[in-house]
Design a protein around this motif. Sequence first.
Motif, PDB file in Angstrom:
ATOM      1  N   ALA A  83      -7.397   0.095  -1.908  1.00 47.03           N
ATOM      2  CA  ALA A  83      -6.278  -0.138  -0.992  1.00 47.03           C
ATOM      3  C   ALA A  83      -6.198  -1.611  -0.598  1.00 47.03           C
ATOM      4  O   ALA A  83      -5.096  -2.180  -0.528  1.00 47.03           O
ATOM      5  CB  ALA A  83      -6.426   0.734   0.246  1.00 47.03           C
ATOM      6  N   LEU A 142      -5.161   5.989  -3.600  1.00 43.04           N
ATOM      7  CA  LEU A 142      -5.995   4.922  -3.040  1.00 43.04           C
ATOM      8  C   LEU A 142      -7.056   5.545  -2.133  1.00 43.04           C
ATOM      9  O   LEU A 142      -7.013   5.411  -0.922  1.00 43.04           O
ATOM     10  CB  LEU A 142      -5.128   3.928  -2.269  1.00 43.04           C
ATOM     11  N   ASN A 145       1.102   3.831  -3.180  1.00 42.23           N
ATOM     12  CA  ASN A 145       0.780   5.229  -2.906  1.00 42.23           C
ATOM     13  C   ASN A 145       1.972   6.133  -3.185  1.00 42.23           C
ATOM     14  O   ASN A 145       1.822   7.231  -3.701  1.00 42.23           O
ATOM     15  CB  ASN A 145       0.324   5.381  -1.458  1.00 42.23           C
ATOM     16  N   ILE A 198       0.847  -1.199   0.000  1.00 44.14           N
ATOM     17  CA  ILE A 198       0.000   0.000   0.000  1.00 44.14           C
ATOM     18  C   ILE A 198       0.875   1.239   0.000  1.00 44.14           C
ATOM     19  O   ILE A 198       0.628   2.197  -0.742  1.00 44.14           O
ATOM     20  CB  ILE A 198      -0.959  -0.005   1.211  1.00 44.14           C
ATOM     21  N   TYR A 199       1.920   1.228   0.804  1.00 44.86           N
ATOM     22  CA  TYR A 199       2.836   2.361   0.856  1.00 44.86           C
ATOM     23  C   TYR A 199       3.539   2.558  -0.491  1.00 44.86           C
ATOM     24  O   TYR A 199       3.672   3.678  -0.976  1.00 44.86           O
ATOM     25  CB  TYR A 199       3.855   2.153   1.968  1.00 44.86           C
ATOM     26  N   ALA A 230      -4.774  -3.554  -3.601  1.00 46.88           N
ATOM     27  CA  ALA A 230      -3.336  -3.322  -3.733  1.00 46.88           C
ATOM     28  C   ALA A 230      -2.569  -4.028  -2.619  1.00 46.88           C
ATOM     29  O   ALA A 230      -1.513  -4.627  -2.854  1.00 46.88           O
ATOM     30  CB  ALA A 230      -3.040  -1.822  -3.703  1.00 46.88           C
ATOM     31  N   GLY A 231      -3.085  -3.981  -1.396  1.00 43.37           N
ATOM     32  CA  GLY A 231      -2.421  -4.631  -0.269  1.00 43.37           C
ATOM     33  C   GLY A 231      -2.391  -6.137  -0.390  1.00 43.37           C
ATOM     34  O   GLY A 231      -1.352  -6.775  -0.171  1.00 43.37           O
TER      35      GLY A 231
END
Length: 95
Positions: free
Chosen positions: A70, A64, A58, A54-55, A73-74
């Motif tokens: 999110a 997100l 982003n 996620i980081y 993606a995670g």
Amino acid sequence: MIWNLSFGWLFMAVGTVCILSFIFALALNAIIGRDGFGPFGTMAVLTGGFFASIYAVNAYGVSLRQVQDAAFAGLGGAFVILLFLLLVKGVIRRI
């Protein structure tokens, strides 16, 4: 997205992801067996991969704004990282 959360919400998010990852890791440990990292190791990889992806997404510039984006993606990043680590461990064990 992660850096906009307060400490309470971040704590709840990490706790929720840890719990769900541990439940999944127990089932995955029964399937993988010796080739895996154990339930706690798999949980740590999934949780770390979830928040790291996620980081990274982003930081790459993708917004997100919705929780579904999110989570997608995670989960995708967590499973890619887990797959990569399992492949590396499998290759190392067989060399």
